[in-house]
Design an enzyme around this catalytic site. Structure first.
Site, mmCIF file in Angstrom:
data_model
loop_
_atom_site.group_PDB
_atom_site.id
_atom_site.type_symbol
_atom_site.label_atom_id
_atom_site.label_comp_id
_atom_site.label_asym_id
_atom_site.label_seq_id
_atom_site.Cartn_x
_atom_site.Cartn_y
_atom_site.Cartn_z
ATOM 1 N N GLY A 13 32.992 50.910 55.253
ATOM 2 C CA GLY A 13 31.965 50.010 55.760
ATOM 3 C C GLY A 13 30.993 49.603 54.770
ATOM 4 O O GLY A 13 30.343 48.534 54.721
ATOM 5 N N GLU A 65 41.520 25.303 39.605
ATOM 6 C CA GLU A 65 42.134 25.102 38.209
ATOM 7 C C GLU A 65 43.671 24.920 38.727
ATOM 8 O O GLU A 65 44.623 25.483 37.828
ATOM 9 C CB GLU A 65 41.587 26.017 37.271
ATOM 10 C CG GLU A 65 40.315 25.602 36.757
ATOM 11 C CD GLU A 65 39.903 26.131 35.376
ATOM 12 O OE1 GLU A 65 40.878 26.176 34.778
ATOM 13 O OE2 GLU A 65 38.512 26.056 35.162
ATOM 14 N N GLU A 85 50.084 27.618 44.590
ATOM 15 C CA GLU A 85 51.147 27.125 44.896
ATOM 16 C C GLU A 85 51.420 26.021 43.814
ATOM 17 O O GLU A 85 52.796 25.985 43.364
ATOM 18 C CB GLU A 85 50.955 26.327 46.185
ATOM 19 C CG GLU A 85 50.929 27.182 47.445
ATOM 20 C CD GLU A 85 49.777 27.864 47.451
ATOM 21 O OE1 GLU A 85 48.606 27.428 47.210
ATOM 22 O OE2 GLU A 85 49.616 28.783 48.018
#
Ligand code: FAD
Ligand code: 2MC
Length: 379
Positions: free
Chosen positions: A339, A362, A366
């Protein structure tokens, strides 16, 4: 083949680490929380050469290799990811003006960029042209001795607080061949800025849209010839992607260091967390992946330094791999904090928020895969 850093590289690394520990790390949380762009510290970094690491010495830069620069940026990012990342963008802009501008244009802008008197922004992305950057619509019409710029850019790092813009704009027909690059004074009449974007991370630097409304700039402010702008933009980004990757590695190292200390101190079930094999195995994987990411980044930097024919693909591979691995390392470090990792009292949640965008900007990861696959299938 020698994987050891040279004495010079070790010295650069140490001076960057000292600067990061002294000037960046103590204030990084405050800059993040209050969205402060630390102009004084950024300018101070110019005294160390960090505003012109791979900028040619002829214009006051250090003229370092990409590999040496990556070593420096990694250390700076361990202090403040977001500020170090802005420094990398500034370095990319000053390198572009020095490399592709006329001598006169470079002399006008670059020495001031190296000292920090002038800060730079890189303006490629538009509302309708992100990954498909070659579809950009901002137009530059030649009228006598000036170009007249009209259009708009989106997501520009530093915008509103920088003094010079490198702007990719269309001077010809559709596609990449119709694009040229220009040096635009950030306060030229007709340049206006959008609101400071509210972001998940990268809060120590402003991000804004920019509008160009009949902005007149001298023909002499064009980088290279008409039609070369897209290739210049991509060449800038080859190095930029190494920089974004190395900043991710530096941040992941900071997260791992914090986790390594924490699990040895934190006691649960009567013993330190570090005694649990599951925790040990997690740390072992984090370190292994961190080393792999760093080595990939350095290999890509070396490819760029050697002007290797496959350098662009290696920069893309390094950016994809290092930003994905580094995000996961920081996220794992947060998990080891339980936590507490989720609280702003500790740096882990900031590291995770800052690193997330390294997988997007930049060139998204993909797009990085697209660049790598194109090269693979073309060979
Ligand atoms: P889109 O291109 O619309 O993509 C949306 C999704 O679709 C992504 O997941 C993408 O990977 C995917 N996608 C798109 N095309 C394909 C495809 N062919 N195959 C598979 N998937 C695909 N830009 C600048 O020019 N200068 C800056 O200084 C700058 N700073 C930035 C700072 C921040 C904080 C952010 C968030 C962005 C910044 N950018 C800057 C813009 C950034 O480079 C773009 O956001 C990025 O390139 C993606 O463009 P987009 O946001 O339009 O997404
Ligand atoms: N170096 C030199 N030239 C290059 C190059 C490179 N790295 N990449 C492409 N080119 C040339 C290429 O050779 C071609 O010229 P030619 O026909 O003479 O051979 C021309 O540019 C067009 O290239 P492509 O045909 O590959 O162009 P395409 O439109 O298919 O797209 C792609 C290329 C997807 C790789 C490019 O649009 C891209 O990188 N998109 C992502 C955009 C991006 O990275 N934005 C980042 C904005 S900055 C930022 O986020 C910051 C935080 C600063």
């Amino acid at each position: 083949m020698d994987f050891a850093l040279s004495e010079d590289q070790l010295a650069f690394q140490q001076s960057a680490r000292d600067f990061a520990e002294r000037e960046l790390a103590p204030l990084a949380a405050e800059w993040d929380a209050e969205s402060i762009f630390p102009l004084d510290v950024i300018r101070k970094s110019g005294d160390m050469g960090f505003l012109g690491l791979y900028t040619p010495e002829a214009y006051g830069g250090l003229g370092l290799s990409r590999l040496d620069s990556a070593i420096v940026f990694e250390e700076l990012a361990a202090g403040c990811t977001s500020t170090a990342a802005y420094l990398t963008i500034h370095n990319m802009v000053s390198w572009m003006i020095a490399s592709f501008g006329s001598q006169q244009l470079a002399e006008q802008w670059v020495p001031k960029m190296v000292t920090g008197e002038v800060l730079g922004s890189y303006c490629l992305t538009e509302p309708g042209a992100g990954s498909d950057a070659a579809s950009l619509k901002t137009r530059a019409e030649k009228k006598g001795e000036v170009y007249v710029l009209n259009g708009g850019k989106m997501f520009i790092s530093g915008a509103g607080s920088t003094q010079v813009l490198v702007v990719m704009a269309r001077t010809g027909g559709p596609g990449p061949k119709g694009i040229s690059a220009f040096v635009v004074p950030a306060d030229a009449p007709g340049v206006s800025y959008g609101k400071k974007e509210k972001k998940m991370g990268w809060n120590s630097q402003p991000t804004r849209a920019i509008t160009f409304d009949n902005v007149e700039i001298p023909v002499a402010n064009r980088l290279g010839e008409e039609g070369q702008g897209f290739a210049f933009a991509m060449k800038g980004l080859d190095g930029g992607r190494i920089n974004i990757a190395t900043c991710a590695v530096g941040t992941a190292q900071a997260a791992l260091n914090a986790a390594q200390r924490y699990v040895q101190e934190r006691q649960q079930f009567g013993h330190p967390l570090a005694e649990l094999q599951t925790v040990q195995f997690r740390l072992a994987d984090m370190l292994t992946e961190l080393v792999a990411a760093r080595q990939m980044v350095r290999l890509a930097a070396w490819k760029l330094d050697s002007a290797s024919a496959d350098a662009t693909a290696y920069c893309a591979m390094a950016k994809r791999l290092a930003t994905d691995l580094s995000f996961n390392i920081a996220n794992n470090a947060l998990q080891l904090f339980g936590g507490y990792g989720y609280l702003q009292d500790f740096p882990l949640e900031r590291h995770v928020r800052d690193l997330r965008v390294h997988q997007i900007l930049e060139g998204t990861n993909e797009v990085m895969r697209m660049i790598v696959a194109r090269k693979l299938l073309q060979d």
